[in-house]
Write an enzyme that holds these catalytic residues in place. Structure first.
Site, PDB file in Angstrom:
ATOM      1  N   HIS A 107       0.821  -1.204   0.000  1.00 20.95           N
ATOM      2  CA  HIS A 107       0.000   0.000   0.000  1.00 20.95           C
ATOM      3  C   HIS A 107       0.860   1.261   0.000  1.00 20.95           C
ATOM      4  O   HIS A 107       2.032   1.241   0.369  1.00 20.95           O
ATOM      5  CB  HIS A 107      -0.933   0.021   1.209  1.00 20.95           C
ATOM      6  CG  HIS A 107      -0.229   0.105   2.527  1.00 20.95           C
ATOM      7  ND1 HIS A 107       0.430  -0.976   3.089  1.00 20.95           N
ATOM      8  CD2 HIS A 107      -0.053   1.137   3.406  1.00 20.95           C
ATOM      9  CE1 HIS A 107       0.953  -0.623   4.245  1.00 20.95           C
ATOM     10  NE2 HIS A 107       0.694   0.661   4.465  1.00 20.95           N
ATOM     11  N   ASP A 109       0.421   5.152   1.709  1.00 16.44           N
ATOM     12  CA  ASP A 109      -0.348   5.704   2.815  1.00 16.44           C
ATOM     13  C   ASP A 109      -1.342   6.763   2.359  1.00 16.44           C
ATOM     14  O   ASP A 109      -1.052   7.568   1.462  1.00 16.44           O
ATOM     15  CB  ASP A 109       0.596   6.327   3.856  1.00 16.44           C
ATOM     16  CG  ASP A 109       1.441   5.287   4.569  1.00 16.44           C
ATOM     17  OD1 ASP A 109       0.940   4.157   4.767  1.00 16.44           O
ATOM     18  OD2 ASP A 109       2.583   5.599   4.924  1.00 16.44           O
ATOM     19  N   HIS A 256       4.772   0.043   0.445  1.00 16.35           N
ATOM     20  CA  HIS A 256       5.445  -0.732   1.482  1.00 16.35           C
ATOM     21  C   HIS A 256       4.518  -1.805   2.049  1.00 16.35           C
ATOM     22  O   HIS A 256       3.295  -1.752   1.872  1.00 16.35           O
ATOM     23  CB  HIS A 256       5.985   0.166   2.593  1.00 16.35           C
ATOM     24  CG  HIS A 256       4.980   1.095   3.187  1.00 16.35           C
ATOM     25  ND1 HIS A 256       4.525   2.243   2.559  1.00 16.35           N
ATOM     26  CD2 HIS A 256       4.322   1.066   4.383  1.00 16.35           C
ATOM     27  CE1 HIS A 256       3.644   2.858   3.317  1.00 16.35           C
ATOM     28  NE2 HIS A 256       3.502   2.161   4.424  1.00 16.35           N
ATOM     29  N   ARG A 271       5.167   6.877  13.951  1.00 15.86           N
ATOM     30  CA  ARG A 271       5.229   7.439  12.600  1.00 15.86           C
ATOM     31  C   ARG A 271       4.787   8.898  12.603  1.00 15.86           C
ATOM     32  O   ARG A 271       3.782   9.253  13.207  1.00 15.86           O
ATOM     33  CB  ARG A 271       4.328   6.636  11.654  1.00 15.86           C
ATOM     34  CG  ARG A 271       4.522   6.975  10.187  1.00 15.86           C
ATOM     35  CD  ARG A 271       3.582   6.154   9.318  1.00 15.86           C
ATOM     36  NE  ARG A 271       2.299   6.818   9.124  1.00 15.86           N
ATOM     37  CZ  ARG A 271       1.235   6.249   8.579  1.00 15.86           C
ATOM     38  NH1 ARG A 271       1.272   4.982   8.202  1.00 15.86           N
ATOM     39  NH2 ARG A 271       0.116   6.927   8.425  1.00 15.86           N
TER      40      ARG A 271
END
Length: 288
Positions: A107, A109, A256, A271
């Site tokens: 995917h 983000d 990723h 994150r």
């Protein structure tokens, strides 16, 4: 094209490519310190060339994490972040004996945003003794790996990206509730990178629901074919985390996959995400 996605020399950083296509480890830097403009420019250049860059032994605080990410643009807040969290810019991603990792699909983000993120900076707080690697795929190379005829077809297509595909269940909300705040977005199937000019596939298994103008059967077939491009090892690198490791990826150029192979061990990550701009496609063949 502002910065060429090609090898270059660096005077402030040690840049060690991991594969011919994607990924580099960066040495000679302490992310807990404030970086000067020249060093930030080199980090950005390394990101554009390698699409994901990694730093080892960076035991930084949340505030230092936020400060470093802020040097690359405005930060965004994810809807999964608790509203009473002291540092809303930090998304906590943690799994252990009572939960299993859920990011084990290729995917990009937040492609459900009108302006998906430029990139994310992820740091490892606690990692399992083995497992929990993250894989990254070069979607520019994945696009170039298609046949010329398939490339030409994809260049003119638009896909729909929907937050509810993933977060309706995770947030315990009906799709309609999420769509009130985050309506499905239309993005080109092939995206032109705003800084390098590179063209890359911009559909992903997590958030892309369908391709406009095709029947359901045609859309499903084409998306399955394009999704599979990310899974080719020739377009990938794989990173083994250690506590204090940091990854910075370009969300506009890659995808990723977080391997969920470590249950019931603990994996805790934090994150911070940098806001981006609206994806577009520019036909380089016609614009000279």
């Amino acid at each position: 094209m502002n910065v060429a996605a090609s090898p270059r020399s660096f005077s402030r950083l040690e840049v060690m490519p991991m594969t011919p296509s994607i990924g580099a480890e960066i040495g000679g830097i302490d992310l807990s310190a404030e970086q000067d403009d020249e060093t930030i420019a080199e980090i950005r250049a390394a990101l554009l060339v390698h699409k994901v860059i990694f730093f080892r032994d960076q035991f930084i605080t949340a505030r230092q994490h936020i400060a470093f990410a802020s040097r690359f643009g405005t930060l965004e807040i994810h809807p999964a972040t608790p509203k009473d969290q002291p540092d809303p810019e930090v998304l906590h991603i943690a799994y252990g004996p009572n939960s299993k990792g859920q990011e084990n699909a290729w995917h990009s983000d937040v492609t459900w945003r009108a302006e998906p993120s430029l990139g994310s900076i992820l740091r490892a707080v606690e990692v399992p003794p083995v497992g929990g690697d993250t894989l990254f795929a070069d979607m520019g190379a994945a696009f170039r790996g298609l046949s010329p005829a398939m490339q030409n077809w994809c260049r003119g297509l638009t896909a729909v990206h929907d937050i509810a595909r993933v977060f309706a269940r995770r947030l315990g909300k009906r799709p309609e509730e999420l769509h009130d705040q985050y309506p499905p977005q239309r993005h080109p199937v092939v995206r032109t990178h705003p800084e390098t000019g590179e063209q890359a596939l911009y559909v992903n298994t997590a958030f892309t629901s369908h391709i406009e103008g095709l029947s359901e059967k045609e859309s499903d077939w084409l998306l399955t074919h394009l999704f599979a491009q990310a899974a080719a090892p020739e377009y990938q690198c794989r990173f083994r985390w250690e506590a204090g490791s940091v990854a910075f990826w370009d969300n506009r150029a890659g995808q990723h996959y977080a391997a969920s192979d470590y249950f019931p061990a603990v994996r805790r990550m934090e994150r911070v995400t940098i806001a981006g701009d609206r994806p577009f496609y520019k036909d380089e063949r016609r614009d000279g």
